[in-house]
Write a protein that holds these residues in place. Structure first.
Motif, short mmCIF file in Angstrom:
data_model
loop_
_atom_site.label_atom_id
_atom_site.label_comp_id
_atom_site.label_asym_id
_atom_site.label_seq_id
_atom_site.Cartn_x
_atom_site.Cartn_y
_atom_site.Cartn_z
N ASP A 101 0.93 -1.23 -0.04
CA ASP A 101 -0.06 0.08 0.06
C ASP A 101 0.78 1.34 0.07
OD1 ASP A 101 -2.36 -1.43 0.17
OD2 ASP A 101 -2.24 -1.53 2.16
N ILE A 102 0.91 2.10 -0.98
CA ILE A 102 1.56 3.37 -1.12
C ILE A 102 0.81 4.56 -0.68
CG2 ILE A 102 2.84 4.75 -2.72
CD1 ILE A 102 3.34 1.87 -4.29
N SER A 103 1.32 5.05 0.17
CA SER A 103 0.26 6.41 0.54
C SER A 103 1.12 7.59 0.33
CB SER A 103 -0.04 6.06 2.08
OG SER A 103 -0.84 7.29 2.46
N VAL A 104 0.64 8.75 -0.41
CA VAL A 104 1.29 9.61 -0.62
C VAL A 104 0.11 10.72 -0.54
CG1 VAL A 104 2.51 11.18 -2.38
CG2 VAL A 104 2.79 8.80 -2.35
N ARG A 105 0.25 11.67 0.25
CA ARG A 105 -0.60 12.98 0.40
C ARG A 105 -2.30 12.24 0.44
NH1 ARG A 105 2.70 14.45 -3.63
NH2 ARG A 105 4.40 15.94 -2.79
N GLY A 106 -2.65 11.67 1.18
CA GLY A 106 -4.22 11.04 1.32
C GLY A 106 -4.39 10.20 0.12
N THR A 107 -3.45 9.85 -1.10
CA THR A 107 -3.91 8.86 -2.17
C THR A 107 -3.26 7.65 -1.81
OG1 THR A 107 -3.84 10.91 -3.75
CG2 THR A 107 -3.72 8.74 -4.49
N VAL A 108 -4.11 6.54 -1.90
CA VAL A 108 -3.55 5.29 -1.72
C VAL A 108 -3.54 4.54 -2.86
CG1 VAL A 108 -3.56 2.87 -0.14
CG2 VAL A 108 -4.28 5.17 0.82
N PHE A 109 -2.30 3.92 -3.13
CA PHE A 109 -2.23 3.07 -4.53
C PHE A 109 -1.85 1.60 -4.03
CE2 PHE A 109 -0.47 1.88 -8.48
CZ PHE A 109 -1.45 2.27 -9.33
N VAL A 110 -2.52 0.77 -4.65
CA VAL A 110 -2.27 -0.57 -3.90
C VAL A 110 -1.52 -1.42 -5.36
CG1 VAL A 110 -3.32 -2.73 -3.52
CG2 VAL A 110 -3.98 -0.81 -2.70
N GLN A 112 -0.02 -5.37 -6.19
CA GLN A 112 -0.26 -6.82 -5.32
C GLN A 112 0.79 -7.61 -6.45
OE1 GLN A 112 -4.13 -8.42 -5.21
NE2 GLN A 112 -4.57 -7.34 -3.33
N TRP A 113 1.24 -8.63 -5.89
CA TRP A 113 2.00 -9.76 -6.32
C TRP A 113 1.24 -10.93 -6.10
CZ3 TRP A 113 5.18 -9.56 -10.56
CH2 TRP A 113 5.59 -10.65 -10.74
N ASP A 114 0.73 -11.85 -6.87
CA ASP A 114 -0.09 -12.83 -6.84
C ASP A 114 0.72 -13.84 -7.30
OD1 ASP A 114 -1.97 -15.13 -7.56
OD2 ASP A 114 -3.09 -13.84 -6.40
N LEU A 115 0.96 -15.12 -6.66
CA LEU A 115 1.65 -16.42 -7.26
C LEU A 115 1.23 -16.82 -8.54
CD1 LEU A 115 2.56 -18.09 -3.97
CD2 LEU A 115 4.31 -16.54 -5.51
N GLU A 116 -0.12 -16.61 -8.73
CA GLU A 116 -0.75 -17.30 -10.12
C GLU A 116 -1.05 -15.73 -11.07
OE1 GLU A 116 -4.52 -19.42 -9.27
OE2 GLU A 116 -3.62 -20.17 -7.50
N LEU A 117 -1.32 -14.73 -10.53
CA LEU A 117 -1.76 -13.72 -11.57
C LEU A 117 -0.40 -12.79 -11.79
CD1 LEU A 117 -5.20 -13.28 -9.96
CD2 LEU A 117 -4.49 -14.64 -12.09
N GLY A 118 0.38 -12.80 -10.96
CA GLY A 118 1.66 -12.17 -11.00
C GLY A 118 1.18 -10.50 -10.26
N LEU A 119 1.58 -9.59 -11.27
CA LEU A 119 1.28 -7.92 -11.13
C LEU A 119 -0.02 -7.72 -11.05
CD1 LEU A 119 2.87 -5.39 -9.61
CD2 LEU A 119 3.07 -4.88 -12.32
N SER A 120 -0.70 -6.82 -10.13
CA SER A 120 -1.85 -6.06 -10.52
C SER A 120 -1.80 -4.92 -9.73
CB SER A 120 -2.94 -6.77 -10.23
OG SER A 120 -3.10 -7.07 -8.62
N THR A 121 -2.46 -3.73 -10.38
CA THR A 121 -2.04 -2.42 -9.48
C THR A 121 -3.56 -1.71 -9.72
OG1 THR A 121 -1.48 -1.08 -11.43
CG2 THR A 121 0.10 -2.05 -10.15
N ALA A 122 -3.94 -0.82 -8.54
CA ALA A 122 -5.07 -0.15 -8.60
C ALA A 122 -5.22 1.22 -7.47
CB ALA A 122 -6.29 -1.05 -8.06
N LEU A 123 -5.87 1.98 -7.98
CA LEU A 123 -5.81 3.26 -7.14
C LEU A 123 -7.02 2.91 -5.93
CD1 LEU A 123 -5.37 6.37 -6.50
CD2 LEU A 123 -7.48 6.74 -8.01
N ALA A 124 -6.51 2.91 -4.91
CA ALA A 124 -7.40 2.56 -3.57
C ALA A 124 -8.54 3.71 -3.13
CB ALA A 124 -6.62 1.86 -2.56
N SER A 125 -7.63 4.85 -2.99
CA SER A 125 -8.64 6.13 -2.63
C SER A 125 -7.60 7.22 -2.84
CB SER A 125 -8.66 6.15 -1.20
OG SER A 125 -7.51 6.39 -0.34
N GLY A 126 -8.20 8.25 -3.33
CA GLY A 126 -7.75 9.51 -3.69
C GLY A 126 -8.20 10.30 -4.80
N PRO A 127 -7.84 11.40 -5.17
CA PRO A 127 -8.19 11.99 -6.38
C PRO A 127 -7.95 11.16 -7.83
CG PRO A 127 -6.88 13.64 -5.06
CD PRO A 127 -6.83 12.16 -4.72
#
Length: 149
Positions: A101-110, A112-127
């Motif tokens: 979980d990467i939190s910068v100025r109230g924005t949280v970016f996620v 994930q590394w999944d053993l089956e699916l590999g990399l995935s990313t998503a904006l969790a909260s923020g502008p």
């Protein structure tokens, strides 16, 4: 001779428009700086030899995920991985993915590394880029992250 009322009204209206423009630009600047910082953190993590070695180790020994879940800080320290400020590691369910979980100025970016699916990313909260002005005034609720198919 004083400024005519109609001219003063036009001046006041124009000044209010410039005030609003500066407020909008300031919010956009902060959003762009936040986005830039998140990208820099993602690049640093993705190129960090300790992180890459850790991902390889997880594929070789998936039980490391259990260790991460119990005490991520110790596992990272043992492997010589130091996380940038604002980054936390945890294990996400239901796939038992390693999540940053990467939190910068109230924005949280996620990330994930999944053993089956590999990399995935998503904006969790923020502008969001599509609606930065409205998002700056009304924060989005945090949403659950699910890796893509």
């Amino acid at each position: 001779m004083p400024i005519p009322d109609i001219h003063r009204q036009r001046l006041d209206r124009a000044l209010r428009e410039h005030d609003r423009a500066l407020e909008r630009i300031s919010r956009e600047k902060i959003r762009l700086e936040t986005e830039e910082e998140i990208h820099r953190i993602l690049l640093a993590l993705g190129r960090d030899p300790g992180v890459l070695d850790g991902l390889c180790a997880i594929h070789e020994d998936p039980e490391i995920i259990d260790e991460l879940e119990k005490d991520a800080d110790s596992v990272l320290q043992e492997r010589g991985v130091s996380l940038p400020s604002g980054v936390t590691i945890r294990v996400a369910e239901p796939h038992r993915a390693v999540q940053a979980d990467i939190s910068v100025r109230g924005t949280v970016f996620v990330v994930q590394w999944d053993l089956e699916l590999g990399l995935s990313t998503a904006l969790a909260s923020g502008p969001t880029p599509a609606d930065a002005e409205a998002a700056a005034e009304t924060p989005r609720p945090r949403t659950a992250h699910r890796p893509g198919p």
